[in-house]
Design an enzyme around this catalytic site. Structure first.
Site, PDB file in Angstrom:
ATOM      1  N   HIS A 257       0.809  -1.229   0.000  1.00 54.96           N
ATOM      2  CA  HIS A 257       0.000   0.000   0.000  1.00 54.96           C
ATOM      3  C   HIS A 257       0.838   1.273   0.000  1.00 54.96           C
ATOM      4  O   HIS A 257       0.314   2.367  -0.086  1.00 54.96           O
ATOM      5  CB  HIS A 257      -0.925   0.041   1.222  1.00 54.96           C
TER       6      HIS A 257
HETATM    7  C1  UD1 Z   1      -2.196   5.598   5.259  1.00 56.00           C
HETATM    8  C2  UD1 Z   1      -0.925   6.190   5.857  1.00 56.00           C
HETATM    9  C3  UD1 Z   1       0.174   5.152   5.843  1.00 56.00           C
HETATM   10  C4  UD1 Z   1      -0.279   3.889   6.538  1.00 56.00           C
HETATM   11  C5  UD1 Z   1      -1.572   3.397   5.909  1.00 56.00           C
HETATM   12  C6  UD1 Z   1      -2.098   2.205   6.645  1.00 56.00           C
HETATM   13  C7  UD1 Z   1      -0.475   8.593   5.575  1.00 56.00           C
HETATM   14  C8  UD1 Z   1       0.287   9.588   4.809  1.00 56.00           C
HETATM   15  N1  UD1 Z   1      -0.476   7.337   5.074  1.00 56.00           N
HETATM   16  O1  UD1 Z   1      -1.927   5.273   3.909  1.00 56.00           O
HETATM   17  O2  UD1 Z   1       1.311   5.669   6.503  1.00 56.00           O
HETATM   18  O3  UD1 Z   1       0.729   2.923   6.408  1.00 56.00           O
HETATM   19  O4  UD1 Z   1      -2.554   4.433   5.977  1.00 56.00           O
HETATM   20  O5  UD1 Z   1      -2.966   1.442   5.859  1.00 56.00           O
HETATM   21  O6  UD1 Z   1      -1.063   8.911   6.570  1.00 56.00           O
HETATM   22  N2  UD1 Z   1      -9.164   4.393   0.911  1.00 56.00           N
HETATM   23  C9  UD1 Z   1     -10.361   3.728   0.921  1.00 56.00           C
HETATM   24  N3  UD1 Z   1     -10.936   3.454   2.125  1.00 56.00           N
HETATM   25  C10 UD1 Z   1     -10.383   3.804   3.294  1.00 56.00           C
HETATM   26  C11 UD1 Z   1      -9.178   4.493   3.276  1.00 56.00           C
HETATM   27  C12 UD1 Z   1      -8.568   4.775   2.083  1.00 56.00           C
HETATM   28  O7  UD1 Z   1     -10.903   3.375  -0.121  1.00 56.00           O
HETATM   29  O8  UD1 Z   1     -10.965   3.515   4.343  1.00 56.00           O
HETATM   30  C13 UD1 Z   1      -8.489   4.666  -0.389  1.00 56.00           C
HETATM   31  C14 UD1 Z   1      -8.826   6.038  -0.960  1.00 56.00           C
HETATM   32  O9  UD1 Z   1      -8.863   5.903  -2.349  1.00 56.00           O
HETATM   33  C15 UD1 Z   1      -7.604   6.854  -0.560  1.00 56.00           C
HETATM   34  C16 UD1 Z   1      -6.481   5.832  -0.585  1.00 56.00           C
HETATM   35  O10 UD1 Z   1      -7.074   4.607  -0.177  1.00 56.00           O
HETATM   36  O11 UD1 Z   1      -7.387   7.923  -1.428  1.00 56.00           O
HETATM   37  C17 UD1 Z   1      -5.318   6.173   0.333  1.00 56.00           C
HETATM   38  O12 UD1 Z   1      -5.763   6.415   1.666  1.00 56.00           O
HETATM   39  P1  UD1 Z   1      -4.883   7.322   2.671  1.00 56.00           P
HETATM   40  O13 UD1 Z   1      -5.451   7.284   4.022  1.00 56.00           O
HETATM   41  O14 UD1 Z   1      -4.613   8.655   2.049  1.00 56.00           O
HETATM   42  O15 UD1 Z   1      -3.492   6.624   2.683  1.00 56.00           O
HETATM   43  P2  UD1 Z   1      -3.104   5.105   2.888  1.00 56.00           P
HETATM   44  O16 UD1 Z   1      -2.461   4.638   1.621  1.00 56.00           O
HETATM   45  O17 UD1 Z   1      -4.240   4.342   3.432  1.00 56.00           O
HETATM   46  N1  UDP Z   2      -3.989  -5.931   8.438  1.00 53.99           N
HETATM   47  C1  UDP Z   2      -5.233  -6.547   8.524  1.00 53.99           C
HETATM   48  N2  UDP Z   2      -5.826  -6.981   7.374  1.00 53.99           N
HETATM   49  C2  UDP Z   2      -5.243  -6.862   6.166  1.00 53.99           C
HETATM   50  C3  UDP Z   2      -3.967  -6.249   6.075  1.00 53.99           C
HETATM   51  C4  UDP Z   2      -3.373  -5.781   7.243  1.00 53.99           C
HETATM   52  O1  UDP Z   2      -5.777  -6.704   9.608  1.00 53.99           O
HETATM   53  O2  UDP Z   2      -5.847  -7.287   5.172  1.00 53.99           O
HETATM   54  C5  UDP Z   2      -3.369  -5.407   9.676  1.00 53.99           C
HETATM   55  C6  UDP Z   2      -2.036  -6.016  10.014  1.00 53.99           C
HETATM   56  O3  UDP Z   2      -2.207  -7.150  10.847  1.00 53.99           O
HETATM   57  C7  UDP Z   2      -1.323  -4.886  10.736  1.00 53.99           C
HETATM   58  C8  UDP Z   2      -1.906  -3.640  10.116  1.00 53.99           C
HETATM   59  O4  UDP Z   2      -3.099  -4.044   9.452  1.00 53.99           O
HETATM   60  O5  UDP Z   2      -1.645  -4.892  12.121  1.00 53.99           O
HETATM   61  C9  UDP Z   2      -0.927  -3.048   9.146  1.00 53.99           C
HETATM   62  O6  UDP Z   2      -1.537  -2.039   8.434  1.00 53.99           O
HETATM   63  P1  UDP Z   2      -0.948  -1.453   7.095  1.00 53.99           P
HETATM   64  O7  UDP Z   2      -0.085  -2.457   6.428  1.00 53.99           O
HETATM   65  O8  UDP Z   2      -2.102  -0.916   6.340  1.00 53.99           O
HETATM   66  O9  UDP Z   2      -0.114  -0.199   7.604  1.00 53.99           O
HETATM   67  P2  UDP Z   2       1.381   0.001   8.150  1.00 53.99           P
HETATM   68  O10 UDP Z   2       1.635  -0.957   9.236  1.00 53.99           O
HETATM   69  O11 UDP Z   2       2.298  -0.178   6.977  1.00 53.99           O
HETATM   70  O12 UDP Z   2       1.387   1.416   8.595  1.00 53.99           O
END
Ligand code: UD1
Ligand code: UDP
Length: 362
Positions: free
Chosen positions: A205
């Site tokens: 992601h």
């Molecule tokens: C965010 C965090 C990242 C973290 C990740 C965990 C920042 C800069 N990034 O990244 O550090 O590792 O969360 O997963 O804070 N979207 C959905 N549904 C949701 C959320 C997001 O569809 O509930 C989609 C939207 O299209 C959105 C994209 O995912 O534009 C990115 O979401 P965003 O929260 O901006 O960043 P993450 O990639 O989730």
């Molecule tokens: N996770 C989950 N379901 C999924 C993928 C991840 O429950 O399908 C959990 C995972 O166990 C971990 C957290 O989400 O605790 C990690 O989130 P993510 O990889 O989105 O973010 P990051 O840790 O890189 O910030």
């Protein structure tokens, strides 16, 4: 004594859960403040259900957006909430935009800020997460470093010793406490048609990977070669950001790769714990696989979790297909045998104790 626990994304919900449980266990007064950065059921609600967390006191519902717009909305909403609820301490966790907004809103109101998972550094300023964690660390009063490595990063940036507390990582309890619960929650492997050790788990992601057509395409080539060489299926619970970009770029999944919707935490723990290997760019998955004894290959150019590499649980290979295959080849035969470098159980309790000690002293 009033705590405000700020969260907004799935990893924050997971890693804050041991702290919330500790606050509940001790009957302390706390608000759970959700920024709404994640909002889809499988990125948000499912974690409250699985971890049996209380409903958020408020949800700012900021949703997705460009970094500045998203952080700005959170900042305004959090400032308002803190002004009204007057917490004594605000806790933020990790490196998301939610963390930056929470820390900044609180410090400007003169409220004590505690940063959980302080001091992690990739030393890569092109990552939004690196900017967020550096900023959060430098405005926080209490720096809860999970390990000595993270504490030394803070010292190297001149942060005062009295702010730094090595507590261990709350993920240790989030995994251990929920693993048993997960095992009793039904046969996730069976439901997904998986058998123990018979598949590779992948998650992706990171902005620098999934927003770049070239990097994402390279990773897919790597996955294809890994599938062919190992004969293993690669299961990919797909983050919405990766899903959206695969569609936008018109990229197809290789034949041995199976995408599924993001899994709830209890399901994910089962799939993670029984995987032959994790291939990921996630911070949390690097840590959890290390705790679970599952070898990890990290699809990034760096990691802010070098402890997992040092103990032999993780290798960092970037996105070049040949390096991905080499990484899998070297890690697949390993299965645990390393000591967990992320601290002992009880980080949540230690963090609450330190907050109480600090605020009691005024
Ligand atoms: C965010 C965090 C990242 C973290 C990740 C965990 C920042 C800069 N990034 O990244 O550090 O590792 O969360 O997963 O804070 N979207 C959905 N549904 C949701 C959320 C997001 O569809 O509930 C989609 C939207 O299209 C959105 C994209 O995912 O534009 C990115 O979401 P965003 O929260 O901006 O960043 P993450 O990639 O989730
Ligand atoms: N996770 C989950 N379901 C999924 C993928 C991840 O429950 O399908 C959990 C995972 O166990 C971990 C957290 O989400 O605790 C990690 O989130 P993510 O990889 O989105 O973010 P990051 O840790 O890189 O910030």
């Amino acid at each position: 004594m009033r705590f405000s626990v700020v969260l907004g994304t799935r990893p924050e919900i997971v890693k804050m859960s041991p702290i919330v449980r500790e606050l509940q266990r001790r009957g302390l007064d706390f608000a759970l403040v959700h920024t709404g950065q994640h909002y889809s059921y499988e990125m948000d609600r499912v974690f409250f259900r699985d971890l049996e967390l209380p409903e958020p006191t408020t949800n700012l519902e900021v949703g997705s957006g460009a970094h500045g717009a998203q952080t700005g909305k959170m900042l305004a909403g959090l400032e308002r909430f803190f002004q009204e609820s007057k917490p004594d301490v605000v806790l933020v966790q990790g490196d998301t935009n939610t963390v930056l907004a929470g820390a900044l809103a609180a410090v400007k109101l003169g409220i004590l800020v505690g940063h959980v998972e302080a001091g992690l550094r990739s030393f890569d300023r092109t990552m939004p997460e690196e900017i967020n964690r550096v900023m959060a660390d430098h405005v926080s009063d209490l720096l809860f470093a999970p390990t000595e490595v993270s504490a030394s990063n803070l010292r190297a940036e001149g942060l005062p010793e009295e702010r730094i507390h090595v507590t261990g990582n709350t993920i240790v309890d989030a995994v251990r406490e929920n693993l048993e619960i997960a095992a009793g929650k039904g046969d996730t492997l069976g439901a997904l048609g998986l058998r123990e050790g018979g598949y590779i788990l992948t998650t992706l992601h990171r902005q620098e990977n999934v927003d770049s057509r070239d990097r994402l395409a390279n990773i897919l080539v790597g996955l294809e070669r890994v599938g062919t060489e190992t004969g293993l299926e690669i299961i990919w619970p797909m983050h919405p950001r990766a899903k959206k970009n695969l569609e936008t770029f018109g990229l197809e999944l290789p034949s041995r790769v199976r995408a599924v919707n993001p899994l709830g935490f209890l399901e994910f723990l089962q799939v993670e714990g029984a995987a032959a290997l994790a291939l990921t760019d996630s911070g949390g998955v690097q840590e959890e696989s290390c705790i679970l004894g599952v070898p990890c290959v990290t699809l990034r150019d760096n990691t802010e979790r070098p402890e997992t590499v040092k103990v032999g649980a993780n290798v960092v290979v970037g996105t070049d297909p040949s390096r991905i295959v080499e990484g899998v080849r070297s890690m697949l035969p390993r299965r645990g045998g390393w000591a967990c470098p992320l601290g002992e159980s009880g980080a949540g309790g230690r963090i609450v104790d330190i907050c109480l000690g600090r605020t009691n002293r005024g």
